[in-house]
Scaffold this motif. Structure first.
Motif, PDB file in Angstrom:
ATOM      1  N   MET A   1       0.851  -1.184   0.000  1.00 38.47           N
ATOM      2  CA  MET A   1       0.000   0.000   0.000  1.00 38.47           C
ATOM      3  C   MET A   1       0.892   1.241   0.000  1.00 38.47           C
ATOM      4  O   MET A   1       1.905   1.298   0.673  1.00 38.47           O
ATOM      5  N   VAL A   2       0.468   2.289  -0.735  1.00 35.66           N
ATOM      6  CA  VAL A   2       1.236   3.526  -0.784  1.00 35.66           C
ATOM      7  C   VAL A   2       0.941   4.357   0.448  1.00 35.66           C
ATOM      8  O   VAL A   2      -0.223   4.543   0.824  1.00 35.66           O
ATOM      9  N   MET A   3       1.974   4.877   1.091  1.00 38.32           N
ATOM     10  CA  MET A   3       1.785   5.775   2.226  1.00 38.32           C
ATOM     11  C   MET A   3       1.494   7.163   1.680  1.00 38.32           C
ATOM     12  O   MET A   3       2.292   7.722   0.931  1.00 38.32           O
ATOM     13  N   VAL A   4       0.340   7.718   2.006  1.00 40.86           N
ATOM     14  CA  VAL A   4      -0.076   9.002   1.479  1.00 40.86           C
ATOM     15  C   VAL A   4      -0.104  10.028   2.595  1.00 40.86           C
ATOM     16  O   VAL A   4      -0.712   9.802   3.633  1.00 40.86           O
ATOM     17  N   TYR A   5       0.525  11.168   2.379  1.00 39.69           N
ATOM     18  CA  TYR A   5       0.513  12.247   3.356  1.00 39.69           C
ATOM     19  C   TYR A   5      -0.472  13.300   2.862  1.00 39.69           C
ATOM     20  O   TYR A   5      -0.343  13.822   1.758  1.00 39.69           O
ATOM     21  N   VAL A   6      -1.456  13.626   3.661  1.00 42.76           N
ATOM     22  CA  VAL A   6      -2.510  14.529   3.228  1.00 42.76           C
ATOM     23  C   VAL A   6      -2.387  15.863   3.940  1.00 42.76           C
ATOM     24  O   VAL A   6      -1.563  16.054   4.830  1.00 42.76           O
ATOM     25  N   ASP A   7      -3.254  16.806   3.529  1.00 40.99           N
ATOM     26  CA  ASP A   7      -3.132  18.167   4.056  1.00 40.99           C
ATOM     27  C   ASP A   7      -3.984  18.389   5.303  1.00 40.99           C
ATOM     28  O   ASP A   7      -4.279  19.528   5.652  1.00 40.99           O
ATOM     29  N   GLY A   8      -4.431  17.312   5.925  1.00 39.87           N
ATOM     30  CA  GLY A   8      -5.198  17.467   7.151  1.00 39.87           C
ATOM     31  C   GLY A   8      -6.692  17.479   6.943  1.00 39.87           C
ATOM     32  O   GLY A   8      -7.446  17.704   7.884  1.00 39.87           O
ATOM     33  N   THR A   9      -7.144  17.260   5.716  1.00 43.18           N
ATOM     34  CA  THR A   9      -8.571  17.224   5.432  1.00 43.18           C
ATOM     35  C   THR A   9      -9.053  15.789   5.481  1.00 43.18           C
ATOM     36  O   THR A   9      -8.843  15.023   4.536  1.00 43.18           O
ATOM     37  N   PRO A  10      -9.680  15.365   6.561  1.00 42.29           N
ATOM     38  CA  PRO A  10     -10.052  13.957   6.715  1.00 42.29           C
ATOM     39  C   PRO A  10     -10.971  13.457   5.613  1.00 42.29           C
ATOM     40  O   PRO A  10     -10.903  12.321   5.194  1.00 42.29           O
ATOM     41  N   GLY A  11     -11.830  14.307   5.105  1.00 44.52           N
ATOM     42  CA  GLY A  11     -12.794  13.860   4.126  1.00 44.52           C
ATOM     43  C   GLY A  11     -12.185  13.413   2.813  1.00 44.52           C
ATOM     44  O   GLY A  11     -12.821  12.704   2.042  1.00 44.52           O
ATOM     45  N   ARG A  12     -10.971  13.826   2.514  1.00 48.98           N
ATOM     46  CA  ARG A  12     -10.357  13.487   1.242  1.00 48.98           C
ATOM     47  C   ARG A  12      -9.467  12.252   1.334  1.00 48.98           C
ATOM     48  O   ARG A  12      -9.024  11.735   0.326  1.00 48.98           O
ATOM     49  N   LEU A  74      -0.589   9.890 -13.234  1.00 52.37           N
ATOM     50  CA  LEU A  74      -0.023   9.010 -12.212  1.00 52.37           C
ATOM     51  C   LEU A  74       0.086   9.715 -10.856  1.00 52.37           C
ATOM     52  O   LEU A  74      -0.154   9.101  -9.807  1.00 52.37           O
ATOM     53  N   LEU A  75       0.449  10.984 -10.869  1.00 52.23           N
ATOM     54  CA  LEU A  75       0.521  11.726  -9.606  1.00 52.23           C
ATOM     55  C   LEU A  75      -0.855  11.865  -8.977  1.00 52.23           C
ATOM     56  O   LEU A  75      -1.007  11.791  -7.744  1.00 52.23           O
ATOM     57  N   ALA A  76      -1.890  12.044  -9.811  1.00 51.63           N
ATOM     58  CA  ALA A  76      -3.249  12.159  -9.288  1.00 51.63           C
ATOM     59  C   ALA A  76      -3.739  10.836  -8.715  1.00 51.63           C
ATOM     60  O   ALA A  76      -4.455  10.811  -7.708  1.00 51.63           O
ATOM     61  N   VAL A  77      -3.354   9.722  -9.346  1.00 51.88           N
ATOM     62  CA  VAL A  77      -3.805   8.408  -8.890  1.00 51.88           C
ATOM     63  C   VAL A  77      -3.103   7.996  -7.603  1.00 51.88           C
ATOM     64  O   VAL A  77      -3.735   7.553  -6.637  1.00 51.88           O
ATOM     65  N   TRP A  78      -1.766   8.157  -7.564  1.00 48.22           N
ATOM     66  CA  TRP A  78      -0.999   7.608  -6.447  1.00 48.22           C
ATOM     67  C   TRP A  78      -0.721   8.602  -5.325  1.00 48.22           C
ATOM     68  O   TRP A  78      -0.445   8.191  -4.196  1.00 48.22           O
ATOM     69  N   ARG A  79      -0.784   9.906  -5.606  1.00 48.85           N
ATOM     70  CA  ARG A  79      -0.492  10.928  -4.584  1.00 48.85           C
ATOM     71  C   ARG A  79       0.739  10.542  -3.774  1.00 48.85           C
ATOM     72  O   ARG A  79       0.671  10.357  -2.547  1.00 48.85           O
ATOM     73  N   PRO A  80       1.882  10.388  -4.408  1.00 48.58           N
ATOM     74  CA  PRO A  80       3.059   9.873  -3.696  1.00 48.58           C
ATOM     75  C   PRO A  80       3.627  10.866  -2.686  1.00 48.58           C
ATOM     76  O   PRO A  80       3.521  12.083  -2.853  1.00 48.58           O
ATOM     77  N   SER A  81       4.218  10.327  -1.667  1.00 51.98           N
ATOM     78  CA  SER A  81       4.931  11.153  -0.700  1.00 51.98           C
ATOM     79  C   SER A  81       6.321  11.471  -1.235  1.00 51.98           C
ATOM     80  O   SER A  81       6.954  10.650  -1.888  1.00 51.98           O
ATOM     81  N   LEU A  82       6.790  12.680  -0.953  1.00 52.53           N
ATOM     82  CA  LEU A  82       8.145  13.063  -1.336  1.00 52.53           C
ATOM     83  C   LEU A  82       9.147  12.787  -0.225  1.00 52.53           C
ATOM     84  O   LEU A  82      10.326  13.111  -0.351  1.00 52.53           O
ATOM     85  N   GLN A  88      16.369   6.014  -2.055  1.00 53.41           N
ATOM     86  CA  GLN A  88      15.160   6.004  -2.863  1.00 53.41           C
ATOM     87  C   GLN A  88      15.172   7.112  -3.898  1.00 53.41           C
ATOM     88  O   GLN A  88      14.790   6.903  -5.057  1.00 53.41           O
ATOM     89  N   TRP A  89      15.630   8.298  -3.500  1.00 49.78           N
ATOM     90  CA  TRP A  89      15.668   9.415  -4.438  1.00 49.78           C
ATOM     91  C   TRP A  89      16.652   9.141  -5.580  1.00 49.78           C
ATOM     92  O   TRP A  89      16.379   9.487  -6.744  1.00 49.78           O
ATOM     93  N   LEU A  90      17.778   8.530  -5.270  1.00 49.64           N
ATOM     94  CA  LEU A  90      18.741   8.205  -6.330  1.00 49.64           C
ATOM     95  C   LEU A  90      18.132   7.255  -7.352  1.00 49.64           C
ATOM     96  O   LEU A  90      18.296   7.433  -8.563  1.00 49.64           O
ATOM     97  N   VAL A  91      17.422   6.246  -6.859  1.00 46.88           N
ATOM     98  CA  VAL A  91      16.787   5.285  -7.762  1.00 46.88           C
ATOM     99  C   VAL A  91      15.700   5.959  -8.589  1.00 46.88           C
ATOM    100  O   VAL A  91      15.628   5.786  -9.811  1.00 46.88           O
TER     101      VAL A  91
END
Length: 302
Positions: A1-12, A74-82, A88-91
Motif C-alpha cells: 500500500m502507498v503511504m499518502v501524506y494529506v493536508d489534514g482534510t479527513p474527508g479526502r 499518475l501523480l493524481a492516482v498515487w499521490r506519492p509522498s516526497l 530512494q531518491w537516487l533510484v
C-alpha cells in the motif's frame, strides 16, 4: 500500500487511498505474463497513435506531451509522498531520467523509421539483458530465436535512415537501463508512487527539447486530446503493468518475455499506420512469439 501524506482534510483521505489501493490490488492479481502482454499491446498501439502528432509538434514535442500527461495522471492516482530516503531518491531520479531519454530517443527514431524497424532495433536493449544474465542454455536458445526474428524484421538494407538507426540504438541502451532501474524501483518504492515521481522527472528532463520543437502548437485542444490518449496507452498503462511485473520476475526473464514487442509493433503498424508486412517479417513474428511462449513456459516451471 502507498503511504499518502494529506493536508489534514479527513474527508479526502479515503478517496486518495482508495484509488491507489484498487489499482494496486488489480495489478497484483494479474500474472506477470499477462501484465507484460497487456503493456506491450498498449504501448505499441500508443506509439502508432503518437506518430500522427509528429507533423504538428515533432517527435520531441510528442514525447513531451506524452510524459507530461502521464505524470499528471499518475501523480493524481498515487499521490506519492516526497519523503524518500537518499537511496530512494537516487533510484527514482535515475529511473526518471532514463525513462525520459528513452522516450525522446525512440520518438526521434520513429520519426525516421517504420514502427516495426524502430522497435526491433530498440529491442536490442532488453535482449542484451536477457543474454547477459542467462544461466541456462534454454534461456539462451529463446533469446537467440528472438534475435533471429529481430534480424528478419529489421531488414536494414531497405534504405533505413542512419540517424533513425542511431536514435533507435540510443533508445535500446536506455531501455536496458530502464529494465534494471525498474527492478530497483520496485524494490525501493511501494505501489506506483515511485513510477509517478519518476514519470514527472522524465517529463522535466525532456521538457526543454519538446518546448523548443513544438512551441505553442502543443496548446491546440486536438493535440492535447490525442496526447492524453497517447499518454494513457504508451505510458500510464504499460509502465504500471511492467513495474508490477518486474516485482514478480527477474530482469533477465523480463527481457526475454519482451521478445514479442517487435511483432506487436509490426502488427500495430499494419492496423493503424497501413504499413505492409513481407513474408520474411511474418516469419519473424513467428520467431519472436515462439521465443516468448518458450520463456513463459520456463517461468512457470521455476
Amino acid at each position: 500500500m502507498v503511504m499518502v501524506y494529506v493536508d489534514g482534510t479527513p474527508g479526502r483521505l479515503p478517496r486518495r487511498r482508495g484509488l491507489g489501493e484498487i489499482a494496486g490490488r488489480l495489478l497484483g492479481s494479474v500474472p506477470p505474463t499477462g501484465l507484460l502482454l497487456g503493456g506491450i499491446i498498449s504501448v505499441q498501439f500508443g506509439a502508432a497513435l503518437a506518430k500522427g502528432l509528429f507533423p504538428v509538434v515533432g517527435a520531441a514535442g510528442a514525447a513531451g506531451v506524452r510524459l507530461a500527461f502521464a505524470a499528471v495522471v499518475l501523480l493524481a492516482v498515487w499521490r506519492p509522498s516526497l519523503r524518500l530516503s537518499r537511496r530512494q531518491w537516487l533510484v527514482v531520479l535515475g529511473y526518471g531520467a532514463v525513462l525520459g531519454l528513452m522516450n525522446l530517443a525512440f520518438y526521434e527514431a520513429l520519426q525516421r523509421l517504420p514502427l516495426g524497424i524502430a522497435v526491433t532495433i530498440e529491442f536490442l536493449g532488453p535482449l542484451s539483458i536477457a543474454l547477459a544474465g542467462s544461466r541456462r542454455w534454454l534461456d539462451v536458445l529463446w533469446a537467440l530465436l528472438a534475435a533471429a526474428g529481430v534480424a528478419l524484421l529489421a531488414d536494414l538494407g531497405g534504405g533505413a535512415s542512419l540517424p533513425g538507426i542511431l536514435f533507435a540504438l540510443a533508445a535500446a541502451l536506455c531501455w536496458a537501463g530502464y529494465i534494471l532501474l525498474g527492478a530497483k524501483l520496485g524494490e525501493h518504492t511501494a505501489g506506483g508512487s515511485g513510477l509517478a515521481i519518476g514519470m514527472a522527472v522524465g517529463a522535466l528532463v525532456i521538457a526543454p527539447f519538446g518546448v523548443a520543437e513544438a512551441g505553442s502548437s502543443v496548446l491546440n485542444p486536438t493535440i492535447l486530446l490525442i496526447g492524453l490518449g497517447v499518454a494513457l496507452l504508451s505510458s500510464v498503462i504499460p509502465y504500471s503493468l511492467e513495474l508490477e511485473a518486474l516485482r514478480k520476475i527477474p530482469p533477465r526473464l523480463f527481457g526475454v518475455l519482451m521478445s514479442v514487442e517487435p511483432a506487436v509493433a509490426a502488427l500495430a503498424g499494419v492496423l493503424v499506420l497501413g504499413e505492409s508486412l513481407r513474408p520474411a517479417q511474418w516469419l519473424a513474428i513467428m520467431c519472436v512469439v515462439t521465443a516468448s511462449a518458450g520463456a513463459t513456459y520456463l517461468a512457470r516451471k521455476r
